[in-house]
Enzyme design. Structure first.
Site: not given
Ligand code: NAD
Length: 358
Positions: A142, A188, A220, A244, A248
Site C-alpha cells: 500500500y 508468500k 493462500d 487486510d 475481513d
C-alpha cells in the site's frame, strides 16, 4: 479526577452514528470510575475534503498528536471515488496512520457464544474462536514505491525493510506472551522475495521469545485454514495487504463485520477503530451495528489508557446485550429477542456499562 483527551474522528457514512454510540458508552463507564473524557472532534475523509479541500487537514494530525488516543469511525464513499488519488478519503487515512507512525494493527476476532448461529460456518467449527491478527499497517504494497499507472499498465511494489519486520514481529510475540504463546506468521515466501526476508527476520526475532511457538503459513493456505479450522490460530502475524484480507475473512467467523474492533498502535498515540468501512449503503438509516466501534473504545481503554477494569465492563456489557437477545439489523435473524436501532443498542450497552458494581 483523571481526564483523558480523546480526538474524535467521525468521518463519513455511518461514521458519525457509530462514534456517537461509542462516546455514550465511554461516558457511561467513566461515571463508575475516577476519570472522565474530554473530546475534540476533528475532520478526516470525504467530509474533510468537502470543507477544506484536503481529506486530512493538518489540524487533525496536530489534534491527534496532542491527545491521549484517537477514536475513529470510518471514511469514504462513492461521492469521492473519482477524485485524484491524493484527494481521496482513503489516501487521507493512509497518510494519517503514517503520520502518527502506528505500524501495528491489532484485530481480534472473537466468536460470541450468543452469536454462534450467525457465522456462515458450522457452530462446532467456530465455537470458541478467539484469535488476534497482528497486521503491519504502514508498509508493504500500500505504500511501496514505485507505484503508478498509465493507460495500459498499473503497478505497485511490495517492499519491507528488516527494521519494519522486526518491530511488527516484536508486537506479535509480545501479544502472544499474554495469550496462548503461539504465533503463526503468514507470507508468500514460495513466490515473493519480500516474503523470504519476512520469514527470515521473523525467525530471528522469535529467538528472543523462546516460550512462543512459531509456525509459518502461506497466505493462500491461511485463507483456506481460517475457514476449515479457525481454532488452530491464536496470533496471526501478517504484512499489510495479507492482514487486510485475512482479517475481513476472520470477521465473518463472528457473524458480522459490524462486530470487530481494531487498535492501531506502536507509536505514542494509538488509533482505535472498527475494521469495517463507512457502509454508505446503510448510512443515515439508524441500522448500523455500533458494537465494533464500542469494542474499539474498549480496546482504547485497555491499551492506550490502561483502564482495564473499565474495558472489562464494556466487554461484559456487550456480551450481556447479546445474550439478552438484542440485535441490530445485520444480526436480526440470529436468535434475536429484540431488533434495535444503532442508538438503542448504544444505550443498552451504555446502561449495562454504567452499573457501578465492579
Ligand atoms: P464496508 O465495510 O463499508 O461495507 C461492507 C458491507 O458491510 C456493507 O454491506 C455494509 O452495509 C456492511 N457493514 C459495514 N459496517 C457495518 C456495520 N457497522 N453494521 C452493519 N453492517 C455493516 O466496505 P465497502 O462497502 O467496501 O466500503 C465502503 C466505503 O468505506 C468505501 O469508500 C471504502 O473505501 C471505505 N472503507 C473505509 C475504511 C475505513 O475507514 N477504515 C475501511 C474499509 C473501507
Amino acid at each position: 479526577m483523571k481526564s483523558y483527551k480523546i480526538a474524535l474522528i467521525k468521518g463519513d457514512g455511518i461514521g458519525p452514528e457509530i462514534i456517537d454510540e461509542a462516546v455514550k458508552v465511554l461516558d457511561a463507564v467513566a461515571s463508575c470510575f475516577d476519570f472522565h473524557f474530554t473530546y475534540e472532534e476533528v475532520l478526516m475523509g470525504g467530509c474533510a475534503y468537502d470543507i477544506t479541500g484536503d481529506p486530512l487537514p493538518q489540524e487533525t494530525i496536530t489534534t491527534a498528536l496532542n491527545s491521549d488516543a484517537v477514536l475513529f469511525g470510518a471514511i469514504g464513499g462513492e461521492k469521492w471515488d473519482n477524485l485524484p488519488r491524493e484527494k481521496r478519503p482513503e489516501s487521507g487515512l493512509l497518510r494519517f496512520r503514517k503520520e502518527l507512525g502506528v505500524y501495528a494493527n491489532l484485530r481480534p476476532a472473537v466468536v460470541y457464544d450468543e452469536l454462534i448461529n450467525a457465522s456462515s460456518l458450522k457452530p462446532e467449527v467456530v465455537k470458541g474462536v478467539d484469535l488476534m491478527v497482528v497486521r503491519e499497517l504502514i508498509g508493504g504494497i500500500y505504500f511501496g514505491e514505485p507505484k503508478g499507472r498509465d493507460e495500459n499498465k498499473g503497478w505497485n511494489t511490495m517492499v519491507y525493510t528488516r527494521e519494519e519486520i522486526v518491530r511488527i514481529a516484536h508486537q506479535a510475540f509480545k501479544i502472544a506472551m499474554e495469550r496462548s504463546k503461539r504465533v503463526c506468521s503468514i507470507d508468500k515466501a514460495n513466490v515473493l522475495d519480500v516474503s523470504q526476508l519476512w520469514r527470515e527476520v521473523v525467525e530471528e526475532v522469535a529467538k528472543e521469545y523462546p516460550e512462543v511457538e512459531l509456525s509459518h503459513m502461506y497466505v493462500d493456505n491461511a485463507a483456506m485454514q481460517l475457514i476449515r479450522d479457525p481454532k488452530q490460530f491464536d496470533v496471526m502475524l501478517t504484512g499489510n495487504i495479507f492482514g487486510d484480507i485475512l482479517s475481513d475473512e476472520a470477521s465473518m467467523l463472528s457473524g458480522s463485520i459490524g462486530l470487530l474492533p481494531s487498535a492501531s498502535v506502536g507509536a505514542k498515540i494509538g488509533v482505535y477503530e472498527p475494521i469495517h468501512g463507512s457502509a454508505p449503503d446503510i448510512a443515515g438509516q439508524g441500522i448500523a451495528n455500533p458494537i465494533a466501534t464500542i469494542s474499539s473504545a474498549s480496546m482504547m481503554l485497555r491499551y492506550a489508557l490502561g483502564e482495564i477494569a473499565a474495558a472489562d465492563k464494556i466487554d461484559a456489557a456487550i456480551k450481556r446485550a447479546l445474550s439478552e437477545g438484542y440485535r441490530t439489523k445485520d444480526l436480526a435473524q440470529y436468535d434475536a429477542k429484540e431488533v434495535c436501532s444503532t442508538s438503542e443498542m448504544g444505550s443498552i450497552i451504555a446502561n449495562y456499562s454504567a452499573k457501578c458494581k465492579h
